[in-house]
Design an enzyme around this catalytic site. Structure first.
Site, PDB file in Angstrom:
ATOM      1  N   LYS A  68      -0.577  -4.496   9.557  1.00 52.82           N
ATOM      2  CA  LYS A  68       0.214  -3.624  10.442  1.00 52.82           C
ATOM      3  C   LYS A  68      -0.532  -3.221  11.716  1.00 52.82           C
ATOM      4  O   LYS A  68       0.081  -3.079  12.771  1.00 52.82           O
ATOM      5  CB  LYS A  68       0.693  -2.376   9.686  1.00 52.82           C
ATOM      6  CG  LYS A  68       1.734  -2.702   8.615  1.00 52.82           C
ATOM      7  CD  LYS A  68       2.211  -1.461   7.895  1.00 52.82           C
ATOM      8  CE  LYS A  68       3.021  -1.828   6.664  1.00 52.82           C
ATOM      9  NZ  LYS A  68       3.516  -0.654   5.932  1.00 52.82           N
ATOM     10  N   ASP A 104       8.376   2.910   8.833  1.00 52.01           N
ATOM     11  CA  ASP A 104       7.968   3.541   7.567  1.00 52.01           C
ATOM     12  C   ASP A 104       8.290   5.038   7.547  1.00 52.01           C
ATOM     13  O   ASP A 104       8.813   5.553   6.551  1.00 52.01           O
ATOM     14  CB  ASP A 104       6.461   3.341   7.333  1.00 52.01           C
ATOM     15  CG  ASP A 104       6.134   1.946   6.836  1.00 52.01           C
ATOM     16  OD1 ASP A 104       7.038   1.270   6.296  1.00 52.01           O
ATOM     17  OD2 ASP A 104       4.969   1.521   6.994  1.00 52.01           O
ATOM     18  N   GLY A 132      -3.142   3.783   6.583  1.00 54.15           N
ATOM     19  CA  GLY A 132      -2.056   3.255   7.410  1.00 54.15           C
ATOM     20  C   GLY A 132      -0.715   3.902   7.122  1.00 54.15           C
ATOM     21  O   GLY A 132       0.060   4.169   8.044  1.00 54.15           O
ATOM     22  N   ASN A 153      -7.858  13.907   2.460  1.00 52.44           N
ATOM     23  CA  ASN A 153      -8.338  12.549   2.181  1.00 52.44           C
ATOM     24  C   ASN A 153      -9.704  12.568   1.522  1.00 52.44           C
ATOM     25  O   ASN A 153     -10.498  13.484   1.735  1.00 52.44           O
ATOM     26  CB  ASN A 153      -8.409  11.751   3.502  1.00 52.44           C
ATOM     27  CG  ASN A 153      -8.506  10.266   3.250  1.00 52.44           C
ATOM     28  OD1 ASN A 153      -7.766   9.725   2.434  1.00 52.44           O
ATOM     29  ND2 ASN A 153      -9.417   9.599   3.929  1.00 52.44           N
ATOM     30  N   THR A 155     -12.176  10.526   2.105  1.00 55.69           N
ATOM     31  CA  THR A 155     -13.113  10.500   3.233  1.00 55.69           C
ATOM     32  C   THR A 155     -12.602  11.502   4.274  1.00 55.69           C
ATOM     33  O   THR A 155     -11.676  11.225   5.029  1.00 55.69           O
ATOM     34  CB  THR A 155     -13.182   9.086   3.858  1.00 55.69           C
ATOM     35  OG1 THR A 155     -13.363   8.138   2.803  1.00 55.69           O
ATOM     36  CG2 THR A 155     -14.312   8.976   4.863  1.00 55.69           C
TER      37      THR A 155
HETATM   38  P1  NDP Z   1      -4.725   2.193   3.174  1.00 57.50           P
HETATM   39  O1  NDP Z   1      -5.604   1.202   2.530  1.00 57.50           O
HETATM   40  O2  NDP Z   1      -4.583   2.180   4.660  1.00 57.50           O
HETATM   41  O3  NDP Z   1      -5.227   3.677   2.803  1.00 57.50           O
HETATM   42  C1  NDP Z   1      -5.532   3.997   1.477  1.00 57.50           C
HETATM   43  C2  NDP Z   1      -5.753   5.501   1.331  1.00 57.50           C
HETATM   44  O4  NDP Z   1      -5.878   5.786  -0.056  1.00 57.50           O
HETATM   45  C3  NDP Z   1      -7.005   6.009   2.010  1.00 57.50           C
HETATM   46  O5  NDP Z   1      -6.745   7.286   2.536  1.00 57.50           O
HETATM   47  C4  NDP Z   1      -8.007   6.079   0.832  1.00 57.50           C
HETATM   48  O6  NDP Z   1      -9.020   7.047   1.005  1.00 57.50           O
HETATM   49  C5  NDP Z   1      -7.095   6.489  -0.293  1.00 57.50           C
HETATM   50  N1  NDP Z   1      -7.589   6.129  -1.638  1.00 57.50           N
HETATM   51  C6  NDP Z   1      -7.683   4.898  -2.181  1.00 57.50           C
HETATM   52  N2  NDP Z   1      -8.119   4.967  -3.450  1.00 57.50           N
HETATM   53  C7  NDP Z   1      -8.310   6.280  -3.728  1.00 57.50           C
HETATM   54  C8  NDP Z   1      -8.764   7.002  -4.888  1.00 57.50           C
HETATM   55  N3  NDP Z   1      -9.089   6.356  -6.018  1.00 57.50           N
HETATM   56  N4  NDP Z   1      -8.801   8.339  -4.816  1.00 57.50           N
HETATM   57  C9  NDP Z   1      -8.485   8.982  -3.675  1.00 57.50           C
HETATM   58  N5  NDP Z   1      -8.044   8.370  -2.557  1.00 57.50           N
HETATM   59  C10 NDP Z   1      -7.966   7.027  -2.574  1.00 57.50           C
HETATM   60  O7  NDP Z   1      -3.307   2.051   2.437  1.00 57.50           O
HETATM   61  P2  NDP Z   1      -1.854   2.398   3.043  1.00 57.50           P
HETATM   62  O8  NDP Z   1      -1.938   3.737   3.687  1.00 57.50           O
HETATM   63  O9  NDP Z   1      -1.360   1.266   3.845  1.00 57.50           O
HETATM   64  O10 NDP Z   1      -0.915   2.464   1.743  1.00 57.50           O
HETATM   65  C11 NDP Z   1      -0.975   3.539   0.812  1.00 57.50           C
HETATM   66  C12 NDP Z   1       0.122   3.392  -0.240  1.00 57.50           C
HETATM   67  O11 NDP Z   1       1.416   3.543   0.325  1.00 57.50           O
HETATM   68  C13 NDP Z   1       0.147   2.040  -0.952  1.00 57.50           C
HETATM   69  O12 NDP Z   1       0.283   2.279  -2.339  1.00 57.50           O
HETATM   70  C14 NDP Z   1       1.386   1.350  -0.386  1.00 57.50           C
HETATM   71  O13 NDP Z   1       1.925   0.466  -1.320  1.00 57.50           O
HETATM   72  C15 NDP Z   1       2.295   2.531  -0.138  1.00 57.50           C
HETATM   73  N6  NDP Z   1       3.338   2.279   0.901  1.00 57.50           N
HETATM   74  C16 NDP Z   1       4.675   2.341   0.531  1.00 57.50           C
HETATM   75  C17 NDP Z   1       5.692   2.141   1.463  1.00 57.50           C
HETATM   76  C18 NDP Z   1       7.136   2.212   1.015  1.00 57.50           C
HETATM   77  O14 NDP Z   1       8.020   1.747   1.750  1.00 57.50           O
HETATM   78  N7  NDP Z   1       7.455   2.807  -0.117  1.00 57.50           N
HETATM   79  C19 NDP Z   1       5.385   1.850   2.870  1.00 57.50           C
HETATM   80  C20 NDP Z   1       3.961   1.844   3.175  1.00 57.50           C
HETATM   81  C21 NDP Z   1       2.990   2.034   2.204  1.00 57.50           C
HETATM   82  P3  NDP Z   1     -10.374   6.723   1.836  1.00 57.50           P
HETATM   83  O15 NDP Z   1     -10.019   6.887   3.293  1.00 57.50           O
HETATM   84  O16 NDP Z   1     -11.346   7.722   1.356  1.00 57.50           O
HETATM   85  O17 NDP Z   1     -10.755   5.306   1.501  1.00 57.50           O
END
Ligand code: NDP
Length: 273
Positions: A68, A104, A132, A153, A155
């Protein structure tokens, strides 16, 4: 060729995508003949895949994980919404130029307000995660005038930066996950990808009492949804409605007609649960 209504979703992985099924149902509603395929792009080959698809006569495409932001860097122009997010999930091809949008956030807002009959105005919202997905939903949520949005978050630096980027649009504060207080909020949105690994961010359970708890992930009961039920959430939902609503906004962006979503959500719900 040029005269075909040619669309696709490009991602990696993309095999699991429900977008072709959803777009086919929308097209059928208005009697539109359209092709909509799934295209797997190599992680280092997104640009080449886009160029080839466009030169084959494509009129538009969706972009899913993890492209994206790369898609945003590729477009010629975009909506304010996409610009603020710095990420696009929908591109329209016009005279060989690429016009980008991010549906989104409006998808989430439409699911909350129209399907779930929730109002956002004046509400206290907690968003978990600052990736994202959070980037994509913040502006449309802020435009609904909530009381405030807390972005927590793992981080912390990322949520602080994100919150400051959006401060001109409303009250939004960045935190670390470990700083969340046990005080209840109105709406909790899980925008972390923790559910993908079957995990739930560790936060105080008191925050869920009486809240609407929304997991952006769909297709299965997640640890967040389980946690919300165990901690007196008022309502618990997955992100299937958002998925269909963001697809409906993409369809409208391409074809100028907003499709009906309720039956589509219902039929998908029956196939995935
Ligand atoms: P990103 O990879 O961009 O971001 C992931 C985020 O999750 C970060 O903030 C990360 O924290 C955090 N994270 C990951 N693992 C953990 C953990 N174990 N504990 C705490 N925090 C954690 O992903 P996206 O933002 O693109 O997507 C997030 C979710 O949203 C996905 O599951 C995706 O499928 C869903 N989604 C659904 C949509 C829909 O239409 N229903 C549309 C778009 C997304 P850190 O910064 O610390 O790494």
């Amino acid at each position: 060729g040029r005269y075909m209504n040619k669309y696709a979703v490009i991602g990696n992985p993309v095999d699991h995508s429900l977008s072709p099924t959803i777009q086919a149902q929308f097209a059928k509603q208005i009697g539109l003949s359209m092709s909509y395929e799934k295209i797997l792009a190599p992680l280092d080959g997104f640009t080449v895949v886009v160029k080839n698809f466009v030169s084959s006569g494509a009129l538009g495409f969706n972009i899913t994980v993890p492209f994206k932001v790369e898609a945003y860097d590729l477009i010629d122009d975009c909506t304010l919404n996409a610009k603020t997010a710095g990420a696009v999930n929908t591109i329209k091809v016009e005279n060989d130029t690429l016009y980008g949008e991010n549906t989104d956030g409006i998808g989430l807002v439409n699911d909350l307000c129209n399907n779930l009959q929730q109002s956002i105005k004046g509400k206290d919202i907690l968003i978990l995660g600052a990736g994202g997905a959070t980037q994509g939903i913040l502006l449309p949520l802020l435009e609904c005038q909530p009381e405030r949005i807390l972005v927590a978050n793992r981080t912390k630096a990322k949520s602080l930066k994100l919150a400051s980027n959006y401060s001109e649009y409303g009250k939004v504060c960045g935190f670390g996950l470990d700083q969340i207080k046990a005080k209840p909020v109105d709406i909790i949105i899980n925008a972390t990808s923790a559910s993908l690994d079957g995990k739930m961010p560790e936060i105080p359970s008191g925050v869920a009492a009486g809240a609407l708890c929304y997991d952006l992930m769909y297709g299965r009961q997640t640890p967040f949804m389980q946690w919300a039920r165990e901690n007196s959430a008022l309502e618990v939902t997955d992100g299937l409605g958002m998925l269909v609503e963001q697809a409906a906004s993409a369809f409208a962006f391409w074809h100028g007609i907003t499709p009906e979503t309720k039956e589509v959500i219902k039929s998908l719900r029956e196939t995935i649960d």
